[in-house]
Design a protein around this motif. Structure first.
Motif, PDB file in Angstrom:
ATOM      1  N   PHE A  47       5.135  12.116   5.548  1.00 54.03           N
ATOM      2  CA  PHE A  47       5.913  10.879   5.686  1.00 54.03           C
ATOM      3  C   PHE A  47       6.267  10.643   7.157  1.00 54.03           C
ATOM      4  N   ALA A  48       6.708  11.693   7.855  1.00 52.82           N
ATOM      5  CA  ALA A  48       7.065  11.560   9.271  1.00 52.82           C
ATOM      6  C   ALA A  48       5.851  11.169  10.106  1.00 52.82           C
ATOM      7  N   VAL A  51       0.823  -1.206   0.000  1.00 52.17           N
ATOM      8  CA  VAL A  51       0.000   0.000   0.000  1.00 52.17           C
ATOM      9  C   VAL A  51       0.860   1.259   0.000  1.00 52.17           C
ATOM     10  N   TYR A  52       2.072   1.167   0.513  1.00 52.81           N
ATOM     11  CA  TYR A  52       2.987   2.314   0.482  1.00 52.81           C
ATOM     12  C   TYR A  52       3.279   2.712  -0.962  1.00 52.81           C
ATOM     13  N   LEU A  64      -0.213   7.248  -6.456  1.00 52.89           N
ATOM     14  CA  LEU A  64      -1.356   8.147  -6.544  1.00 52.89           C
ATOM     15  C   LEU A  64      -0.978   9.606  -6.322  1.00 52.89           C
ATOM     16  N   PHE A  65       0.069   9.854  -5.519  1.00 55.93           N
ATOM     17  CA  PHE A  65       0.381  11.230  -5.118  1.00 55.93           C
ATOM     18  C   PHE A  65       1.559  11.854  -5.868  1.00 55.93           C
ATOM     19  N   GLN A  66       2.319  11.066  -6.645  1.00 62.02           N
ATOM     20  CA  GLN A  66       3.488  11.632  -7.312  1.00 62.02           C
ATOM     21  C   GLN A  66       3.127  12.773  -8.256  1.00 62.02           C
ATOM     22  N   GLY A  73       3.413  10.965   1.440  1.00 61.74           N
ATOM     23  CA  GLY A  73       4.489  11.955   1.339  1.00 61.74           C
ATOM     24  C   GLY A  73       5.367  11.689   0.135  1.00 61.74           C
ATOM     25  N   ALA A  74       4.757  11.674  -1.023  1.00 59.55           N
ATOM     26  CA  ALA A  74       5.435  11.268  -2.263  1.00 59.55           C
ATOM     27  C   ALA A  74       6.167  12.455  -2.881  1.00 59.55           C
ATOM     28  N   VAL A  75       7.314  12.798  -2.315  1.00 59.06           N
ATOM     29  CA  VAL A  75       8.034  13.993  -2.753  1.00 59.06           C
ATOM     30  C   VAL A  75       9.247  13.657  -3.628  1.00 59.06           C
ATOM     31  N   GLY A  76       9.334  12.420  -4.100  1.00 52.14           N
ATOM     32  CA  GLY A  76      10.453  12.072  -4.976  1.00 52.14           C
ATOM     33  C   GLY A  76      10.490  12.921  -6.229  1.00 52.14           C
TER      34      GLY A  76
END
Length: 376
Positions: free
Chosen positions: A75-76, A43-44, A50-52, A101-104
């Motif tokens: 993410f934290a 699920v991660y 979904l958020f990228q 927290g999809a900040v890549g």
């Protein structure tokens, strides 16, 4: 560049610490079954997918820094929620928050904003080395830490690393040009319609699929030869060291000499050759070392090349969206690669290697990604 690299490595160190021990510990949660443990694991990645793109678009609209800080904070918070989870269902929900927290994609776009196009491949290479170092620390240190503090303690460590990365991003990350945000970000449609960008998105998908298929079956091949699972870290150390030693000096030379097209071809040859060596030599430990080192070298060559080629084609106001699409296709490839490997290996132990080899060969005929300017 160093700030972005350090923040990225900090966040990913937490993920890599949990990776080698997740399934073994999560099945002990109340109400846990093996399928539910798989859901908690996967699920991660789903949440990341979904958020990228939305977060990448948001960084084009409102700036990299606030979106990066918000994503790291999520993410934290998700990591701390994982530590407090009392059963498998709460863990699944917390993992979904953690993946939000999809900040890549935002980090990739920010690194492109902060570097000149003539040295961008080198910048992405340095970030890749930092992430690779975090990977090695996580793979080696995760089992040791889990034995001492348990998986709950590891999730607290993830949360602490996330908080530290959030503070660093808030205090040290460069502010963007606010005047640019008055313009509308570039839409997604033209990016998907552009043939040169599609090659990059396909490359992200194929390489992520091939990587997950390879490293799903690769440790199983070693255990079939009698290697104890506790000694697998020695194998990974051997196959990762060649890439760590040669990638940056080679990419720096290739970028300075304008031979990045050749670097992409060499990367394809190494990755495909690694799969071929694995397909025909999995019963020999020497060939397993060769196949692992060759494939990872080829994969590592593409990691700085692809985002550099992508961001050199896209103006600043579209980079967040473009890198969001890039990471989205990468996560889809990763998910599909793991599922395919598990399904194909039930039919035949060598079928995942054969499928991966054929996919890499077909990718060459579809077209490898090229630098934005001919001859560069």
């Amino acid at each position: 560049m160093l700030v972005v690299s350090f923040i990225s490595a900090l966040r990913l160190l937490g993920i890599f610490l949990i990776l080698p021990i997740f399934s073994a510990y999560v099945v002990r949660y109340p109400s846990a079954t093996i399928p539910l443990a798989g859901v908690a694991f996967g699920v991660y990645a789903l949440s990341q997918c979904l958020f990228q793109v939305p977060l990448g678009w948001a960084s084009d609209r409102w700036g990299r820094r606030p979106v990066l800080v918000a994503g790291l904070a999520m993410f934290a918070a998700g990591s701390l929620a994982c530590a407090l989870a009392r059963d498998i269902y709460e863990l699944i929900l917390a993992r979904a928050i953690q993946g939000g927290g999809a900040v890549g994609s935002v980090a990739l776009a920010a690194l492109a904003d902060l570097t000149r196009s003539t040295v961008r491949t080198q910048a992405f290479t340095i970030t890749g080395i930092a992430v690779g170092g975090a990977f090695m620390l996580g793979i080696l240190g995760g089992p040791i830490l889990a034995a001492r503090v348990g998986i709950g303690g590891l999730f607290y460590i993830l949360g602490g690393l996330g908080v530290l990365a959030t503070i660093l991003a808030a205090l040290t990350f460069p502010r963007g040009d606010s005047s640019m945000r008055k313009e509308r970000p570039l839409p997604i449609g033209p990016m998907l319609a552009d043939a040169s960008l599609r090659r990059i998105f396909v490359a992200a998908f194929v390489l992520s699929l091939a990587l997950n298929m390879f490293f799903f079956t690769y440790p199983l091949s070693w255990t079939d030869l009698g290697l104890d699972r506790s000694q697998l870290w020695r194998v990974y150390l051997v196959i990762f060291l060649p890439s760590a030693a040669v990638i940056f000096p080679y990419m720096r030379r290739a970028e300075n000499r304008g031979t990045l097209r050749l670097a992409a071809l060499i990367g394809w040859i190494a990755a495909t050759g690694g799969y071929a060596a694995y397909l025909f030599g999995a019963q020999y430990d020497f060939m397993l070392y060769v196949s692992g080192a060759a494939f990872f070298l080829g994969y590592s060559l593409f990691q700085p090349i692809l985002p550099a080629f992508l961001t050199q084609r896209i103006p600043a106001l579209g980079r967040g969206t473009a890198t969001g699409l890039y990471t989205f296709f990468g996560f889809i490839g990763s998910s599909l690669g793991g599922m395919l490997a598990g399904a194909l290996i039930r039919i035949s132990p060598s079928l995942p290697e054969l499928f991966g080899f054929l996919i890499l060969v077909a990718w060459y005929f579809f077209g490898l990604p090229e630098p934005p300017e001919s001859g560069s």
